[in-house]
Design a protein around this motif. Sequence first.
Motif: not given
Length: 60
Positions: A9-10, A39-44
């Motif tokens: 998923k990531d 930017y990506l870390r909060p989502y994945i």
Amino acid sequence: MNKTRHNIKDILIIVLYAALANADTWEQIADFTLWKDEYLRPYIGLKNGLPSHDTIQRKI
């Protein structure tokens, strides 16, 4: 033996965002993750760090 350390998923989310940013190659996609890490870390999760371009290519 399966040594999966990155969630599919990531990887898919990374590829989607990178494609929207006009990344065309696996190397550009991996570079995108370096540039947009915060930017990506909060989502994945990325609990095993950033995937390399080889890992991204193998997963997709």
